[in-house]
Design an enzyme around this catalytic site. Sequence first.
Site, mmCIF file in Angstrom:
data_model
loop_
_atom_site.group_PDB
_atom_site.id
_atom_site.type_symbol
_atom_site.label_atom_id
_atom_site.label_comp_id
_atom_site.label_asym_id
_atom_site.label_seq_id
_atom_site.Cartn_x
_atom_site.Cartn_y
_atom_site.Cartn_z
ATOM 1 N N SER A 149 0.855 -1.197 0.000
ATOM 2 C CA SER A 149 0.000 0.000 0.000
ATOM 3 C C SER A 149 0.882 1.236 0.000
ATOM 4 C CB SER A 149 -0.873 0.024 1.254
ATOM 5 O OG SER A 149 -1.463 1.304 1.400
ATOM 6 N N TYR A 162 -1.341 -1.186 10.300
ATOM 7 C CA TYR A 162 -1.543 -1.468 8.867
ATOM 8 C C TYR A 162 -0.342 -0.988 8.056
ATOM 9 C CZ TYR A 162 -3.805 -1.352 4.241
ATOM 10 O OH TYR A 162 -4.114 -1.526 2.907
#
Length: 254
Positions: A149, A162
């Site tokens: 990401s 995350y």
Amino acid sequence: MKVNFDDLKGKKVLVTGATRGIGREIVRSLATQGAHVVFNYREGKESVAKEIETELKELGATDATGLMFDVTNYEQIKSAIDTFTKDVGSIEGLVNNAGISKDQIVLRLKEEDIQQTLDTNLKGSIMVAQACSRGFLRAENVSVVNISSVVGLMGNASQIAYSASKAGMLGFTKSFAKELAGKNVRCNAICPGFITTDMTDALDDKVKETYLTQIPLKRLGDAQEVANLTSFLLSNASAYITGEVIKIDGGLYI
Ligand code: NDP
């Protein structure tokens, strides 16, 4: 726009987290290019897996095989991949896409959420790649694509665990690329920005509006666009690219 890489025809490619979102679009794209698409589903989701198999075959997949495993359960992963390899042959392409996000400010972050996020996104990806590795050594032109990401590169408030898991995937990508390059196995990472899926639908409208003001291309990304880049990295069209990290974020992190 859809891509078509001829060499993906018949290639046995495993995509994790393909029941929804980006993964679902990746398997659809691979099916239209004639790959033998392999995907995982979690226990109890057998009927969803059957639907996906049927859809992928209708789209043109050479074959479509659902494997039952949770990416946090090494025994399930190993048993499913070993059985597939024995019965059908080595996996020749892998897309580590399954992932979760449990956004929370640092003071409210729970230990179990940190654990689950790291176990799913980071440890899960490594374990699936590890379980495929013996087969990779027997296959030709193997390509692994890790869906990280953009927040793994730039960080993000309320996404500490995350972002850490996604940054970890980049270290994994580069190490795996170095270790297995001599065996004709490539490994690259994709860093999507803001892509419309269930994961981003769950975000507050205000958060989405704020993101939009920060994206130079002034729109969210589409899962099909991530699928196109994934196909490129799986195909021999990218044969001289390994250990690379490619953003697909509309310019969010320039
Ligand atoms: P979704 O939430 O739409 O889908 C997640 C997928 O992962 C589902 O298929 C889910 O299966 C599967 N999954 C989750 N946990 C496990 C597990 N323990 N074992 C097996 N499968 C599991 O996510 P997206 O499509 O939005 O995201 C896909 C990937 O892209 C993720 O890694 C995400 O971090 C990354 N990403 C997404 C961005 C976005 O904007 N959407 C941006 C940047 C990166 P099930 O149906 O069983 O729950």
